[in-house]
Scaffold this motif. Sequence first.
Motif, PDB file in Angstrom:
ATOM      1  N   ASP A  23       2.781  -7.041   3.125  1.00 42.85           N
ATOM      2  CA  ASP A  23       1.451  -7.139   3.978  1.00 42.85           C
ATOM      3  C   ASP A  23       1.496  -8.536   4.684  1.00 42.85           C
ATOM      4  OD1 ASP A  23       0.557  -4.250   4.334  1.00 42.85           O
ATOM      5  OD2 ASP A  23      -1.018  -4.737   3.235  1.00 42.85           O
ATOM      6  N   ASN A  56      -6.945  -1.586   0.100  1.00 50.20           N
ATOM      7  CA  ASN A  56      -7.133  -2.961  -1.142  1.00 50.20           C
ATOM      8  C   ASN A  56      -7.569  -3.852   0.308  1.00 50.20           C
ATOM      9  OD1 ASN A  56      -7.422  -5.019  -2.515  1.00 50.20           O
ATOM     10  ND2 ASN A  56      -6.164  -4.758  -3.837  1.00 50.20           N
ATOM     11  N   MET A  60       0.788  -0.782  -0.450  1.00 47.67           N
ATOM     12  CA  MET A  60       0.268   0.035  -0.266  1.00 47.67           C
ATOM     13  C   MET A  60       0.724   1.524  -0.231  1.00 47.67           C
ATOM     14  SD  MET A  60      -3.087   1.228   2.835  1.00 47.67           S
ATOM     15  CE  MET A  60      -3.719  -0.147   2.802  1.00 47.67           C
ATOM     16  N   ASP A 104      -1.982  -7.587  -0.070  1.00 43.24           N
ATOM     17  CA  ASP A 104      -0.626  -7.412  -0.160  1.00 43.24           C
ATOM     18  C   ASP A 104       0.205  -8.289   0.538  1.00 43.24           C
ATOM     19  OD1 ASP A 104       1.763  -6.235   0.051  1.00 43.24           O
ATOM     20  OD2 ASP A 104       0.952  -4.115  -0.350  1.00 43.24           O
TER      21      ASP A 104
END
Length: 196
Positions: free
Chosen positions: A20, A12, A1, A17
């Motif tokens: 993440d 999102n 992000m 991700d």
Amino acid sequence: MSVAACITGTMNTEQADPADLASIREAFGVDDGGGSALGRAAVRAFEAEHGVVLPEPYRTFVAEVTDGSPAGPPHYGLVGLAELPDDWGDGRPVRDLARPFPLTSAWLWEDDPRPGEDIEPILEQVFDHGSIVLGTDGCGMYWHLVVTGPHRGHIWLVTGEGATPFGAEFGFTTGKPGFAGWVEHWAADKDWFDAE
């Protein structure tokens, strides 16, 4: 992000991700090859039963990493997807995850001038609609992940006095919004509300 996405509060919630997920895996230190995770089929069954789609990266976390952790976050551990903290209490209304979580900004109902009978229906929604309970810091302080409504994907602290969203754009913390930001903030051993 991106930094811009963090500042504007966009997340999102549809696709995890990889960065993440890597930071979440590291924070929890789970090294059992996903043995403590629910698996995709169980997550889809939970979603179908409750009429929701869990926001990412939490969805992938419970499916592939682990379903709860006694180490936290929060203080008394991360409860499993279909669980509630031990101190949640009996005799509470049935939780309805498909009904939207009603808040988009902090609300201190303890100081709300409206009569109790006017705010009681909203309070029930805050506690029981549109969110899963991630765990407790004790003393009636519960961390919720919003799964339905305009704040889907955001983490909220809901207490007996009020409710506050987690994320730097809300002014209470330096952490980025959402499950990954909440976990990263905890893993860095920062106070939850560390904004100056």
